[in-house]
Design a protein around this motif. Structure first.
Motif, PDB file in Angstrom:
ATOM      1  N   SER A  14      -5.658  -0.357  -7.426  1.00  0.00           N
ATOM      2  CA  SER A  14      -4.233  -0.667  -7.492  1.00  0.00           C
ATOM      3  C   SER A  14      -3.465   0.626  -7.257  1.00  0.00           C
ATOM      4  O   SER A  14      -3.975   1.717  -7.501  1.00  0.00           O
ATOM      5  CB  SER A  14      -3.864  -1.294  -8.836  1.00  0.00           C
ATOM      6  N   PHE A  15      -2.230   0.468  -6.786  1.00  0.00           N
ATOM      7  CA  PHE A  15      -1.437   1.617  -6.377  1.00  0.00           C
ATOM      8  C   PHE A  15      -0.118   1.649  -7.119  1.00  0.00           C
ATOM      9  O   PHE A  15       0.508   0.620  -7.335  1.00  0.00           O
ATOM     10  CB  PHE A  15      -1.149   1.548  -4.863  1.00  0.00           C
ATOM     11  N   SER A  16       0.286   2.829  -7.464  1.00  0.00           N
ATOM     12  CA  SER A  16       1.607   3.070  -8.021  1.00  0.00           C
ATOM     13  C   SER A  16       2.264   4.082  -7.096  1.00  0.00           C
ATOM     14  O   SER A  16       1.692   5.132  -6.816  1.00  0.00           O
ATOM     15  CB  SER A  16       1.475   3.636  -9.436  1.00  0.00           C
ATOM     16  N   ARG A  17       3.460   3.747  -6.593  1.00  0.00           N
ATOM     17  CA  ARG A  17       4.113   4.612  -5.617  1.00  0.00           C
ATOM     18  C   ARG A  17       5.486   5.026  -6.094  1.00  0.00           C
ATOM     19  O   ARG A  17       6.177   4.270  -6.744  1.00  0.00           O
ATOM     20  CB  ARG A  17       4.309   3.873  -4.295  1.00  0.00           C
ATOM     21  N   LYS A  18       5.847   6.227  -5.723  1.00  0.00           N
ATOM     22  CA  LYS A  18       7.214   6.687  -5.925  1.00  0.00           C
ATOM     23  C   LYS A  18       7.832   6.754  -4.537  1.00  0.00           C
ATOM     24  O   LYS A  18       7.602   7.686  -3.774  1.00  0.00           O
ATOM     25  CB  LYS A  18       7.237   8.056  -6.601  1.00  0.00           C
ATOM     26  N   ARG A  19       8.579   5.696  -4.200  1.00  0.00           N
ATOM     27  CA  ARG A  19       9.184   5.582  -2.874  1.00  0.00           C
ATOM     28  C   ARG A  19      10.325   6.564  -2.708  1.00  0.00           C
ATOM     29  O   ARG A  19      11.009   6.906  -3.664  1.00  0.00           O
ATOM     30  CB  ARG A  19       9.702   4.169  -2.649  1.00  0.00           C
TER      31      ARG A  19
ATOM     32  N   SER B 246      -4.592  -2.614   0.236  1.00  0.00           N
ATOM     33  CA  SER B 246      -5.427  -1.582  -0.372  1.00  0.00           C
ATOM     34  C   SER B 246      -6.363  -0.960   0.651  1.00  0.00           C
ATOM     35  O   SER B 246      -6.507   0.266   0.715  1.00  0.00           O
ATOM     36  CB  SER B 246      -6.271  -2.173  -1.511  1.00  0.00           C
TER      37      SER B 246
ATOM     38  N   ASP C 232      -5.524   3.651  -8.828  1.00  0.00           N
ATOM     39  CA  ASP C 232      -6.278   3.325 -10.035  1.00  0.00           C
ATOM     40  C   ASP C 232      -7.512   2.516  -9.628  1.00  0.00           C
ATOM     41  O   ASP C 232      -7.393   1.438  -9.059  1.00  0.00           O
ATOM     42  CB  ASP C 232      -5.387   2.518 -10.982  1.00  0.00           C
TER      43      ASP C 232
ATOM     44  N   GLU D 183       5.063  10.155  -3.902  1.00  0.00           N
ATOM     45  CA  GLU D 183       3.851  10.178  -4.716  1.00  0.00           C
ATOM     46  C   GLU D 183       3.137   8.844  -4.602  1.00  0.00           C
ATOM     47  O   GLU D 183       3.775   7.807  -4.436  1.00  0.00           O
ATOM     48  CB  GLU D 183       4.192  10.396  -6.197  1.00  0.00           C
ATOM     49  N   ILE D 184       1.812   8.896  -4.722  1.00  0.00           N
ATOM     50  CA  ILE D 184       1.020   7.670  -4.806  1.00  0.00           C
ATOM     51  C   ILE D 184      -0.104   7.928  -5.795  1.00  0.00           C
ATOM     52  O   ILE D 184      -0.701   9.004  -5.815  1.00  0.00           O
ATOM     53  CB  ILE D 184       0.480   7.234  -3.424  1.00  0.00           C
ATOM     54  N   GLU D 185      -0.336   6.955  -6.659  1.00  0.00           N
ATOM     55  CA  GLU D 185      -1.412   7.039  -7.639  1.00  0.00           C
ATOM     56  C   GLU D 185      -2.338   5.862  -7.395  1.00  0.00           C
ATOM     57  O   GLU D 185      -1.878   4.723  -7.252  1.00  0.00           O
ATOM     58  CB  GLU D 185      -0.826   6.969  -9.047  1.00  0.00           C
TER      59      GLU D 185
END
Length: 118
Positions: free
Chosen positions: A99-104, A13, A92, A88-90
């Motif tokens: 925390s991260f949410s990624r679209k690889r 992070s 939170d 994409e990366i989100e």
């Protein structure tokens, strides 16, 4: 979650937030949708090459950019070629740690993008 896994997540992070927080990092990631050298990235977004190399190093260490190989430059020197690892990366911030949410990016998408660029 184990303590070592928690420490690893905190370290990841920190690296991601640090890399994204640097000036020009987002521009480099946008420009690196196709494989490009540091010089090409520097030229595309009109930043000094030394700054570009520092940002590239931060982005690679954070796992947001990858070295795809090497090619010969116009001057005949071997140079590294970089491409972003995600589309994409989100982030939170609602918990104690971000925390991260990624679209690889998939290899198939990379190949298709390369075919369309040629």
């Amino acid at each position: 979650m184990s303590q070592s896994r928690t420490k690893r997540a905190e370290s990841e992070s920190t690296a991601i937030l640090s890399a994204l927080g640097s000036k020009y990092s987002a521009e480099i990631l946008c420009a690196a949708g196709t494989p490009k050298s540091a010089q090409a990235l520097s030229d595309d977004i009109e930043i000094p090459i030394a700054t570009c190399y520092r940002r590239i190093q931060d982005l690679v260490e954070a796992g947001l950019l990858t070295c795809e190989g090497r090619q010969l430059s116009e001057e005949g020197r071997r140079t590294n070629i970089y491409r972003r690892t995600l589309d994409e990366i989100e982030i939170d911030f609602s918990d104690d740690q971000p925390s991260f949410s990624r679209k690889r990016r998939t290899e198939a998408k990379n190949r298709l993008r390369d075919q369309l660029e040629d």
